[in-house]
Scaffold this motif. Structure first.
Motif, mmCIF file in Angstrom:
data_model
loop_
_atom_site.group_PDB
_atom_site.id
_atom_site.type_symbol
_atom_site.label_atom_id
_atom_site.label_comp_id
_atom_site.label_asym_id
_atom_site.label_seq_id
_atom_site.Cartn_x
_atom_site.Cartn_y
_atom_site.Cartn_z
ATOM 1 N N THR A 1 -10.285 7.610 -1.896
ATOM 2 C CA THR A 1 -10.448 6.126 -2.326
ATOM 3 C C THR A 1 -11.732 6.213 -2.900
ATOM 4 O O THR A 1 -12.215 5.132 -3.778
ATOM 5 C CB THR A 1 -10.344 5.095 -1.247
ATOM 6 O OG1 THR A 1 -11.347 5.431 -0.304
ATOM 7 C CG2 THR A 1 -9.102 5.159 -0.570
ATOM 8 N N GLY B 1 0.658 -1.270 0.028
ATOM 9 C CA GLY B 1 0.098 -0.140 0.063
ATOM 10 C C GLY B 1 0.826 1.321 -0.228
ATOM 11 O O GLY B 1 2.082 1.302 -0.293
ATOM 12 N N MET C 1 -9.004 9.732 3.547
ATOM 13 C CA MET C 1 -9.115 8.371 2.802
ATOM 14 C C MET C 1 -10.397 8.294 2.150
ATOM 15 O O MET C 1 -10.245 7.664 1.068
ATOM 16 C CB MET C 1 -9.080 7.166 3.873
ATOM 17 C CG MET C 1 -7.479 7.278 4.533
ATOM 18 S SD MET C 1 -6.248 6.810 3.255
ATOM 19 C CE MET C 1 -5.667 8.171 2.936
ATOM 20 N N TRP D 1 -8.702 0.642 2.348
ATOM 21 C CA TRP D 1 -7.738 1.768 3.123
ATOM 22 C C TRP D 1 -8.013 1.398 4.570
ATOM 23 O O TRP D 1 -8.840 0.546 4.945
ATOM 24 C CB TRP D 1 -8.369 3.086 2.729
ATOM 25 C CG TRP D 1 -9.572 3.368 2.983
ATOM 26 C CD1 TRP D 1 -10.948 3.337 2.603
ATOM 27 C CD2 TRP D 1 -9.929 4.122 4.617
ATOM 28 N NE1 TRP D 1 -11.829 3.726 3.179
ATOM 29 C CE2 TRP D 1 -11.463 4.155 4.225
ATOM 30 C CE3 TRP D 1 -9.241 4.490 5.685
ATOM 31 C CZ2 TRP D 1 -12.145 4.734 5.515
ATOM 32 C CZ3 TRP D 1 -10.099 4.874 6.694
ATOM 33 C CH2 TRP D 1 -11.341 5.174 6.523
ATOM 34 N N TRP E 1 2.058 11.452 -0.948
ATOM 35 C CA TRP E 1 1.873 10.082 -0.792
ATOM 36 C C TRP E 1 3.431 9.339 -0.886
ATOM 37 O O TRP E 1 4.212 9.891 -1.664
ATOM 38 C CB TRP E 1 0.813 9.433 -1.171
ATOM 39 C CG TRP E 1 0.701 9.574 -2.554
ATOM 40 C CD1 TRP E 1 -0.065 10.093 -3.512
ATOM 41 C CD2 TRP E 1 1.603 8.616 -3.683
ATOM 42 N NE1 TRP E 1 0.114 10.078 -4.877
ATOM 43 C CE2 TRP E 1 0.994 9.145 -5.001
ATOM 44 C CE3 TRP E 1 2.602 7.725 -3.583
ATOM 45 C CZ2 TRP E 1 1.595 8.601 -6.155
ATOM 46 C CZ3 TRP E 1 3.057 7.271 -4.687
ATOM 47 C CH2 TRP E 1 2.649 7.512 -5.781
ATOM 48 N N GLN F 1 -3.472 4.904 5.277
ATOM 49 C CA GLN F 1 -2.856 4.035 4.411
ATOM 50 C C GLN F 1 -3.675 3.485 3.352
ATOM 51 O O GLN F 1 -5.092 3.022 3.784
ATOM 52 C CB GLN F 1 -2.118 2.823 4.934
ATOM 53 C CG GLN F 1 -1.422 1.831 4.432
ATOM 54 C CD GLN F 1 -0.690 1.021 5.479
ATOM 55 O OE1 GLN F 1 -0.497 1.073 6.553
ATOM 56 N NE2 GLN F 1 0.124 0.062 4.636
ATOM 57 N N TYR F 2 -3.730 3.295 2.062
ATOM 58 C CA TYR F 2 -4.565 2.820 1.264
ATOM 59 C C TYR F 2 -3.834 2.068 0.063
ATOM 60 O O TYR F 2 -2.569 1.888 0.210
ATOM 61 C CB TYR F 2 -5.366 3.892 0.707
ATOM 62 C CG TYR F 2 -4.852 4.965 -0.340
ATOM 63 C CD1 TYR F 2 -4.815 4.610 -1.784
ATOM 64 C CD2 TYR F 2 -4.097 5.897 0.102
ATOM 65 C CE1 TYR F 2 -4.080 5.724 -2.631
ATOM 66 C CE2 TYR F 2 -3.306 6.700 -0.637
ATOM 67 C CZ TYR F 2 -3.244 6.538 -2.167
ATOM 68 O OH TYR F 2 -2.804 7.453 -2.940
#
Length: 528
Positions: free
Chosen positions: A319, A282, A315, A325, A430, A500-501
């Motif tokens: 997303t 990820g 997130m 995620w 990111w 976190q994805y």
């Protein structure tokens, strides 16, 4: 989340907005057409840590050592090495037959100059350089590194895969100070940069390096045999995700490095397109402070801002609810060894903006303008700036959200001038989880000050802990160091992790052999 209405104009905009190649090129099975994550505005991967430039680096350059799919360091340009009994002399032998794109052989002195330049820029490289007594090239196929004291993680430094990768370039280029950008791209990797066809904001072109000799072993992540199956690779710069998606569905491009999650359902319904996760580890989104410039040179203010952060909001925006995620209150990726969520007390609860407002005022904030830079042409980053601007404005801060293209942001974030001179206080980005797994690799928590990552956070305690990590021999010792680094960082964060994805990539169904990683590696992949 990106506007829903764009789905209705996909077909109408694709043909007009996408720069079409010639008929001969579009029909050629020997050309791979990739839409990268962003425009390649800067070419030197030692000068900038931009991920798109690092990906460009892997196409053009090669490394002495590299990580395999088990995250073990293996020889790449190196044929092997020997270490003296006292651990202070490393002798590395090069593979024979390594050739630069200008026809010159790769020599030991090229590698020495490249490592020296890299070690001035990279945090891990700086730690290594402090114990180097001499970088030497006794002959054309030998590199000798003489140390003042043993450095057990030397191969981890030379084989690192995160930003500021130790790419090898000719000595004449590597002698350029890392604060000056190199624009002549001469490497020894599987593809060469075709400068005459580079059009910033439009197209980047690479041609197969015919003299490249792959290792005689299977490809394994960044290691092993780098077999180039395409004669030509074209990066098509298509900032609008809907246009890029339509181009993929129509077969006008072969591969989207990263997809917009809300468009994934459309692609998964097409039998000619594959959609899959980039890798198993990820990506972490983050907010980065300028710790050198007011008002965030005030550690108490950086700590107070934590109260306004809502990882769920970030997130959901990135997303669209269409890819996996998770919250992650760690300065390291969640789900990897030694990564405890030390920041949970700050980030797990829903934000209380009234409480955050009080904390910001108590920290001494006096209404100073806060410049947030946000890229208009980077869909997985742009929403982050909007959310931060809204949250901090509600928490009582004087926000100036400035929108620009990613190339401009990358150049502006390197400036340390005051806000009044048009610089910045916050930007977002990111990073792949694999670039943040250890204290020495994680540039977003390092305390190197002027020699570190943008924002120039300085923390001698963190650097001392990372020095201890270099020689830690047990899991218990490593765990204690990871937790102590995090505790120090969360106390006045240089970086705030926003979640976190697991990004997705999409490519035409006739492609096989993609190496599962966060970078669009140009080797091993082929057309069926």
């Amino acid at each position: 989340m990106m506007p829903t209405k764009r789905r209705s104009i996909l077909a109408a905009t694709a043909s007009a907005a996408l720069a079409r190649p010639s008929r001969a090129q579009s029909s050629s099975a020997r050309t791979l057409r990739l839409v990268p994550q962003a425009d390649l505005a800067n070419l030197d991967p030692i000068w900038t840590p931009a991920a798109v430039t690092n990906n460009h680096g892997y196409t053009v350059f090669d490394t002495l050592y590299a990580l395999d799919e088990r995250l073990q360091v293996r020889p790449q340009m190196a044929d092997g090495h020997q270490v003296s009994d006292d651990g202070v002399t490393w002798t590395i032998k090069l593979r024979s037959g390594l050739i630069f794109h200008d026809g010159e052989p790769v020599r030991g002195r090229d590698c020495v100059a490249s490592l020296l330049r890299w070690s001035k820029r990279d945090g891990f490289g700086q730690m290594l350089a402090r114990v180097v007594d001499g970088w030497e090239a006794p002959d054309d196929l030998t590199i000798r590194i003489r140390l003042k004291s043993p450095f057990p993680r030397l191969l981890e430094a030379l084989g690192k895969r995160s930003i500021f990768t130790p790419f090898i370039m000719p000595e004449r280029l590597a002698q350029t100070e890392p604060t000056r950008q190199i624009t002549e791209m001469i490497g020894s990797g599987p593809y060469r940069f075709v400068r005459d066809e580079w059009s910033s904001g439009n197209r980047v072109v690479y041609a197969r390096h015919e003299a490249y000799v792959p290792r005689d072993e299977p490809a394994s992540l960044l290691a092993g045999g780098k077999h180039a199956h395409f004669d030509r690779i074209e990066w098509r710069i298509v900032p609008d995700a809907s246009t890029a998606t339509a181009a993929l569905l129509r077969g006008e491009v072969d591969w989207l490095e990263q997809t917009m999650p809300d468009l994934n359902p459309m692609m998964t319904r097409n039998s000619n397109v594959r959609v899959e996760a980039l890798d198993q580890y990820g990506t972490l989104s983050f907010l980065r402070f300028n710790s050198l410039t007011p008002p965030f040179n005030n550690p108490a203010l950086r700590r107070a801002v934590l109260g306004a952060i809502d990882q769920d909001a970030y997130m959901q925006a990135v997303t669209g609810g269409n890819i996996r995620w998770q919250r992650c209150a760690s300065m390291f990726p969640c789900g990897v060894p030694f990564s405890n969520e030390v920041g949970a007390p700050f980030l797990r609860s829903p934000p209380d903006l009234a409480k955050a407002r009080d904390a910001i005022a108590a920290a001494g904030y006096a209404g100073e303008r806060v410049v947030i830079m946000s890229p208009s042409d980077f869909a997985s980053i742009a929403p982050l700036g909007d959310i931060t601007a809204d949250a901090l404005a509600k928490a009582g801060m004087n926000i100036d959200l400035q929108t620009m293209d990613w190339g401009t942001l990358v150049q502006r974030r390197a400036s340390r001038a005051p806000v009044e001179a048009g610089v910045w206080n916050i930007f977002h980005s990111w990073a792949p989880a694999t670039s943040m797994m250890t204290p020495a690799f994680n540039d977003y928590v390092r305390g190197l000050g002027a020699g570190g990552y943008f924002g120039w956070y300085e923390n001698a305690r963190i650097e001392a802990l990372i020095g201890d990590w270099l020689t830690a021999s047990t899991d218990q010792q490593q765990q204690a160091i990871y937790d102590a680094v995090q505790a120090e960082a969360w106390a006045a964060p240089p970086t705030i992790m926003l979640g976190q994805y697991f990004p997705t990539t999409a490519y035409r169904g006739d492609l096989t052999g993609r190496i599962t990683t966060s970078s669009p590696l140009p080797w091993n992949i082929r057309r069926a």
